[in-house]
Structures are given as C-alpha cells and as structure tokens.
Design an enzyme around this catalytic site. Structure first.
Site, mmCIF file in Angstrom:
data_model
loop_
_atom_site.group_PDB
_atom_site.id
_atom_site.type_symbol
_atom_site.label_atom_id
_atom_site.label_comp_id
_atom_site.label_asym_id
_atom_site.label_seq_id
_atom_site.Cartn_x
_atom_site.Cartn_y
_atom_site.Cartn_z
ATOM 1 N N LEU A 21 0.812 -1.209 0.000
ATOM 2 C CA LEU A 21 0.000 0.000 0.000
ATOM 3 C C LEU A 21 0.850 1.266 0.000
ATOM 4 C CD1 LEU A 21 -2.722 -1.037 2.615
ATOM 5 C CD2 LEU A 21 -2.898 -1.086 0.119
ATOM 6 N N GLY A 22 2.101 1.176 0.436
ATOM 7 C CA GLY A 22 2.955 2.356 0.450
ATOM 8 C C GLY A 22 4.184 2.123 1.291
ATOM 9 N N GLY A 24 7.595 4.578 3.408
ATOM 10 C CA GLY A 24 8.143 5.878 3.761
ATOM 11 C C GLY A 24 9.386 5.713 4.590
ATOM 12 N N ASP A 138 -0.361 15.354 13.138
ATOM 13 C CA ASP A 138 0.071 15.193 11.742
ATOM 14 C C ASP A 138 -1.147 15.089 10.825
ATOM 15 O OD1 ASP A 138 1.872 15.046 9.662
ATOM 16 O OD2 ASP A 138 2.125 12.878 9.795
#
Length: 527
Positions: A21-22, A24, A138
């Site tokens: 999904l991602g 970082g 955030d």
C-alpha cells in the site's frame, strides 16, 4: 496498491500479505488479511529503527494513541507486534478509498456540498480525537481517507496523549510541512489547537488544491516554508464565502486565539447533507472500483494454514493465579521478582472482558474453523465435552452487541502474594464491531496492577466471533499481548469466552469454567 516485490515476506504476525500500500521513512505498509478474509492495513517498521530504543518507545506510543481513539471517523487497531519483535508492526482496519491528497491531485478541489460535508465530518472527527485525550499532530491530506460512508482520519504516528510528557527534543519539527502549526514549526510543544490549525490548512487544500502557505506548483525550501507559517498570513483565495472567515480564525498564529473544533462545528451546523450523498459521482465510482479490486484480491488469496486442533482436555479449571514466589517474597516488604513463566501464569487470568477462563462445551465440527487469525493459535483448542448440544448458531453478531462495554472488579488486594497475586481494581474495556462468525469482531483491554510492584498484569486481545445464538455469544482470543508494552510476561492465546446480553446495556459472564478472582462480573455499555 501494488504487487508484492521479490523478497517481501508472505506473512507478518500470522497475517497473509496480499499487496503493498505504500512506504516511507519509517517503514512499509501492506494489505493483509485475516484467516476469515477481513482486510487489514499492516504497517511495519524498518529493522534498523526497531533497534533504536527511542523509536521503539515512540512506536509503542503510536499504538496506544491509535487504540485510544475509537470513533466513526477513525480505523480500529486490530493487532500489533509483541514487545521486542523485529520488525515491529501494527495492523488496523483497511479502508478501500483514496486519500484526500490523492484525489485532489488527480481530480482537483472539492466544491459545493462535498466540501461542506467534508468540513463537518472532519470537525466531528477532530472533536472525537480531543474527547479521547489525544493530539494527532500530523493532520494532512494524505491522512484523510475519502470513504464511501464518511471520511476517515488515520495514522496517529506522531500523536501523543494530551498530558504525556514531551518526547521530542527542543527545536525538533514534528509534522508535515505546509500543514503544521506555527508552534510545531518552531519546535514548541503542540497541543490540541495545533490540530485545529492543521485541519484548517487541510480544508484550504481541499477547496483550492494547495496549502494556505504555498502558491500553485510552488515547492520552497523547508526554512522558507516554516518562516511563512510562523510570520505570513495564509492565502485563502478560492475558499468559498462563509468558510473563509472560519478557516482564517482557525489559522491564527497564537494557539489561544483559535476556536475549538466543537465551536467551529456549532457555528457551521453539525447537520447537513450526508457525506455519502454529497460526494461527486466520480469519487463514488473510484471507491467502488477499489472495493472491487479488494474483493478480488481477497478471493484470490488463501489464509495461512492452521495447525490441527489439539485433543480435548478434562474440564478442570485452572487456579486463578499461579504465581511462583522467589525466596525474597517471603519477607514482608521485600521486593519480589516474578519469573517469566510465573508472570505468564498470572497473566492467564487477565483476559477477555471479565477475564473468564472458559472450558467451553464444543461440538466436533468447531475445530474445523481453525480458530484464530492464522498465527498458529487455534481458538477451539482445549474445549471440554458437554452432554447438552449447543444452540444453532446464527451468522452475525447482533447489532445490540455492537459498542464499547466496560466493567471494574475489586481485584485481589487481600491475596497472600504467593499462590495469588495481590492486585488493585480490575478494569476491563471491550469494543465489539459488526461481523460474522469467523471474523475478528472486537478487542478487549484489561488493566490490573500488582500492589507490591505497581506492574500492570493486564492483557489485550483480539476477539474472533465463534458462535452467536439468541442472547449468548462465544468469542475466541486469537491474539494476546500484555497491555503494558514494557511487560516481559507472555499472555495466553486461544481462550474461549461466553457472554450473555442480560439487559440492553449489560453483559454478564457465564459461570462455566473458573472466573478469575477480583474480575468484574458484568460489563455495562459505555457508548
């Protein structure tokens, strides 16, 4: 969503991985599934970060913050790694929807009813976060998911409880440039007003396609952007009349001058066109497309193999506490150390809602469910025999069970500290969600402190619905971890629990098996 890469593990924590999904700076996020086919977003942490004690503490705070916020606009924590695991991971509910950042980047700003509905929904979400005593810190377009029924506020990765001591070093910038508050830009402690500022910046982005401190297509260096946030007035061109002045107040430089989320929501009106009716048809079509892709991925995947169930054991109840004392414990007032194995035995009673250890009558077919979530812990193991056949089960947990239930027992303050630990009040919170037999439908968190040491001996469990019929439901604890992330004892898995809905707002614990001494006998609905 993209395919798994060569070298990606097939599973983490007993959950089958389906796609990426991602990723970082902190780690990677995978689409995963439970044994029953429930989709999860599973976030992992880079192994080198997991070796940093300061980061381990931060990740534990993330889990606690995520788990504290339970509302219609947030995703629930389903499971997480045990202390000391590598890599660390956190599994939450998965929402098949684009983020606000994705959508605006590809399709442009939201307008009209969709923008106003998003504003009301996110203000209500922020009010719920505040009510839980948490500051997100955030809020940004990438952390807002545009779901079918409502938007979701996700990823409390740098959130901290409002009254927690400060964990960042002086001068550290915590947040996402372009959407952080002036006090975050200067490295000061950010409290609830910082979330109001960030949410206003996100709504400006939703209405205009840019941060209020950036021009279209502009990418200034970080020092210049931080200077603007602290000193320059926000650019609100393109924000609709009626919303512009409200967002301007929320973007005040001084925290005390900003209204609260509740105040802004009261001024625009909490009631309006529902999100599901206000979203653009193209967004609804995008969500449908993603949901169809998710359904295909789940249908084409297979759960992890589950070991065969263990043979039945005689239904003799275990002792409430089986603490093995060290010699020092015999001396009044002397410190006492509970060995790891003894700590596990003590924790064995701190389970599910009222923490009842059940030897549940079970038919011969139930072991075929495999129990658990694919982590190798069968929920039906250890079930005793019964002369009375169980009632015919229904498929789904009744709606009347859905909600949060709490109870407090007296604990065991008068125990001898040898055969049974001396504890204070025994509190339990159970959250139950809609679902069918075989689904992970809930979570229980127990808290009970040992009088001598102050240690929290409670356990936190993910609950699978095993059977429901009439006013009675059976749950299995498919995962279990100490409620205190710093604890070193092990919590048991695979326990079975029976609860009865005695009244609309009261659950009682069945008396089969051995109820833990000092545990609450009933749970009442708290919301």
């Amino acid at each position: 969503m993209e395919s798994l890469r060569p070298g990606d593990p097939p599973e983490i924590g007993g959950y089958r991985l389906l796609a990426r999904l991602g990723e970082g700076g902190m780690g990677e996020v995978f689409l995963a599934r439970t044994a029953s086919g429930r989709p999860l977003a599973l976030k992992t942490v880079h192994r080198e970060l997991s070796r940093d004690p300061a980061f381990v503490d931060r990740f534990a705070r993330e889990i606690r913050a995520n788990d504290r916020v339970r509302s219609a606009w947030t995703v629930s924590v389903v499971d997480f790694s045990a202390p000391g695991a590598s890599p660390q991971w956190l599994a939450t509910e998965y929402v098949a929807a684009p983020s606000l950042g994705e959508w605006v980047h590809r399709h442009g700003p939201l307008t009209g009813p969709a923008l106003w509905s998003l504003t009301r929904e996110l203000l209500a979400a922020l009010a719920a976060v505040r009510a839980a005593g948490v500051v997100h810190r955030d809020i940004k377009p990438g952390n807002v998911l545009l779901g079918r029924e409502r938007p979701f506020l996700i990823d409390f990765g740098i959130a901290r409880a409002v009254h927690d001591p400060r964990h960042t070093r002086t001068g550290a910038v915590i947040g996402t440039p372009g959407f952080l508050a002036p006090e975050q830009a200067t490295g000061a402690v950010a409290e609830a007003p910082a979330d109001v500022f960030s949410l206003a910046a996100v709504l400006v982005y939703a209405a205009t396609g840019r941060s209020p401190f950036l021009a279209d297509g502009e990418e200034p260096a970080l020092p210049g952007l931080l200077y603007r946030i602290v000193h320059d007035e926000p650019a609100l061109d393109g924000v609709p009349d009626g919303l512009r002045s409200l967002l301007g107040e929320c973007l005040a430089k001084t925290p005390r001058e900003r209204p609260t989320a509740e105040e802004v929501l009261a001024r625009i009106g909490a009631v309006g066109e529902a999100w599901s009716a206000a979203v653009p048809p193209s967004l609804a079509a995008e969500v449908t497309h993603r949901e169809a892709g998710l359904a295909r991925a789940l249908a084409e995947s297979q759960p992890l193999p589950v070991p065969a169930p263990m043979p039945p054991v005689p239904p003799t109840p275990p002792p409430a506490f089986a603490v093995t004392p060290t010699p020092a414990a015999a001396l009044p007032g002397a410190p006492r150390r509970v060995p790891r194995a003894a700590g596990a035995a003590a924790a064995a009673v701190l389970v599910m809602a009222a923490t009842l250890v059940i030897k549940m009558p079970w038919n011969g077919n139930e072991g075929g469910n495999g129990g658990g979530n694919g982590d190798g812990n069968g929920g039906g193991a250890g079930a005793g025999a019964s002369s009375a056949p169980p009632s015919a089960p229904s498929a789904a947990i009744p709606q009347s069970w859905v909600g949060t239930w709490t109870g407090t027992g007296p604990g065991t303050p008068d125990a001898d500290g040898f055969t049974r630990a001396r504890t204070g009040e025994f509190s339990v919170k159970v959250t139950l969600n809609p679902g069918s037999v075989g689904d992970l439908v809930g979570r229980q968190v127990s808290d009970v402190k040992e009088v001598a040491s102050g240690r929290n001996l409670g356990c936190t469990e993910a609950l699978e619905l095993r059977q429901t019929s009439g006013d009675r439901s059976v749950f299995a604890a498919v995962t279990s971890h100490p409620t205190d992330p710093a604890a070193t004892f092990d919590c048991p898995k695979g326990n079975l629990y029976v609860l009865t809905l005695a009244e609309p707002d009261r659950l009682t614990l069945e008396t089969e098996g051995a109820q833990s001494a000092g545990a609450p006998g009933t749970l009442t609905r708290s919301r």
